[in-house]
Design an enzyme around this catalytic site. Structure first.
Site, PDB file in Angstrom:
ATOM      1  N   ARG A   1       0.807  -1.200   0.000  1.00 40.75           N
ATOM      2  CA  ARG A   1       0.000   0.000   0.000  1.00 40.75           C
ATOM      3  C   ARG A   1       0.844   1.255   0.000  1.00 40.75           C
ATOM      4  O   ARG A   1       2.006   1.276   0.393  1.00 40.75           O
ATOM      5  CB  ARG A   1      -0.962  -0.021   1.180  1.00 40.75           C
ATOM      6  CG  ARG A   1      -0.575   0.565   2.519  1.00 40.75           C
ATOM      7  CD  ARG A   1       0.700   0.209   3.081  1.00 40.75           C
ATOM      8  NE  ARG A   1       1.053   0.783   4.370  1.00 40.75           N
ATOM      9  CZ  ARG A   1       2.108   1.547   4.535  1.00 40.75           C
ATOM     10  NH1 ARG A   1       2.804   1.932   3.493  1.00 40.75           N
ATOM     11  NH2 ARG A   1       2.472   1.943   5.720  1.00 40.75           N
TER      12      ARG A   1
ATOM     13  N   ASP B   1       1.286   0.003  12.287  1.00 41.29           N
ATOM     14  CA  ASP B   1       0.434   0.564  13.331  1.00 41.29           C
ATOM     15  C   ASP B   1      -0.061  -0.532  14.269  1.00 41.29           C
ATOM     16  O   ASP B   1      -0.110  -0.356  15.491  1.00 41.29           O
ATOM     17  CB  ASP B   1      -0.773   1.269  12.718  1.00 41.29           C
ATOM     18  CG  ASP B   1      -0.395   2.363  11.741  1.00 41.29           C
ATOM     19  OD1 ASP B   1       0.725   2.891  11.859  1.00 41.29           O
ATOM     20  OD2 ASP B   1      -1.219   2.693  10.874  1.00 41.29           O
TER      21      ASP B   1
END
Length: 350
Positions: A137, A304
């Protein structure tokens, strides 16, 4: 900014955060989209004028997915999910008074996070274009209201900050409110809370004013997170003639600490390769959970999620090895889902 709240047990802690809040607009794209907008797999940038049509293009796709996003908001949501105890986490950020803002509020409440948003009635809620190609991504962010967070909001919510035992911020927030980062990091010197910071993206360490804030904050930073690309970008920016991630982590771990804080722990993830942890100039490597390629759905949010799992274990008073294991687990779950999402409960006990 995320905060992990204290619990009755003296060895248990919980995280809290102040940072930018955005809604992720996620969809799969082809090489033509990457070429059109100059996107790079694994990179994160702030949107320029040329990127604005990208948000409309993604929203028009049939497979578009909307997820409560922002690097720190992702981490605190995952931490809350891993802890599985109500009221252990809190989050501060700025959103607009619009439909996207309402979606973010609902999402955070559903996830069990105590969201304390600053509401900007004149600016739209921030959005991040998550372009996925071959399971990699690239993130392109319109900060909008997220860019308008003010330290006055943090000062109005100081009780939340003072009660936090762990305070975490992504490096992205350096571009938004350096004053808030200084207030939060300095407060941990008074309260004895653990302060955590993430390098977040190469541009944070490459742009001199942003790097200056990072370096000013490092003496207060108990845990510094990043990935190998960000670590190498830092080394290049400060003139360390090396790409050796272990060496870079070692040097960062030796930057002097403020007050009576213990030695910094530098945690550098390397995708499928072992996580590097440097403490007092000594490096230890911790393996990650290996997944076959066919199980990978979306690497967005993997870093994350690692931080979220790590902080959850840290909040439970676990050691570095256990924190890395928890981080590896949460990351392995998230990359098997689209966006930074996960099942109702973790199949993991901290």
């Amino acid at each position: 900014m995320a905060h992990l709240l204290s619990t009755p047990a003296p060895t248990s802690m919980s995280p809290k955060v102040v940072n930018y809040a955005v809604l992720d607009i996620s969809a799969e794209v082809g090489q033509d989209t990457f070429d059109k907008y100059g996107l790079i797999p694994g990179n994160a940038i702030l949107a320029e004028d040329k990127h604005q049509p990208l948000f409309t293009e993604l929203a028009a796709k049939k497979d578009v997915v909307y997820v409560a996003g922002g690097a720190t908001q992702n981490s605190i949501r995952v931490a809350q999910w891993m802890i599985q105890e109500p009221g252990k986490t809190a989050y501060m950020g700025c959103i607009g008074d619009d439909e996207f803002g309402k979606k973010l509020i609902d999402a955070c409440k559903k996830d069990g996070v105590d969201c304390k948003y600053m509401i900007d009635k004149t600016t739209p809620t921030g959005a991040c274009a998550v372009t996925i190609m071959n399971k990699e991504r690239s993130l392109t962010t319109n900060l909008h209201a997220a860019n308008n967070y003010k330290a006055s909001h943090l000062q109005a919510n100081m009780d939340t900050l003072k009660n936090a035992k762990i305070v975490y911020s992504a490096g992205f927030f350096i571009t938004v409110s350096p004053e808030s980062i200084e207030i939060a990091s300095q407060e941990t010197l008074k309260t004895g809370a653990v302060y955590c910071l993430n390098l977040s993206a190469p541009f944070i360490v490459q742009v001199p004013p942003f790097r200056a804030v990072l370096e000013k904050t490092l003496p207060c930073c108990d845990y510094l997170f990043g990935n190998e690309t960000e670590a190498r970008a830092y080394a290049e920016a400060v003139g360390w003639d090396t790409e050796d991630v272990e060496f870079i982590a070692t040097r960062l771990s030796l930057v002097p600490m403020a007050g009576s804080k213990p030695y910094r722990k530098v945690v550098i993830t390397q995708g499928a390769d072992p996580t590097i942890v440097a403490i007092r100039g000594q490096v230890t490597k911790y393996p990650v959970i290996a997944l076959p390629k066919e199980k990978l759905v979306d690497t967005n949010g993997a870093g994350d999620a690692f931080v979220g799992g790590f902080l959850a274990a840290l909040a439970k008073g676990k050691d570095i090895e256990a924190c890395c294991k928890a981080g590896s687990y949460s990351a392995s779950v998230v990359i098997q889902h689209s966006g930074c999402t996960y099942p109702a409960k973790p199949d993991y006990t901290i």
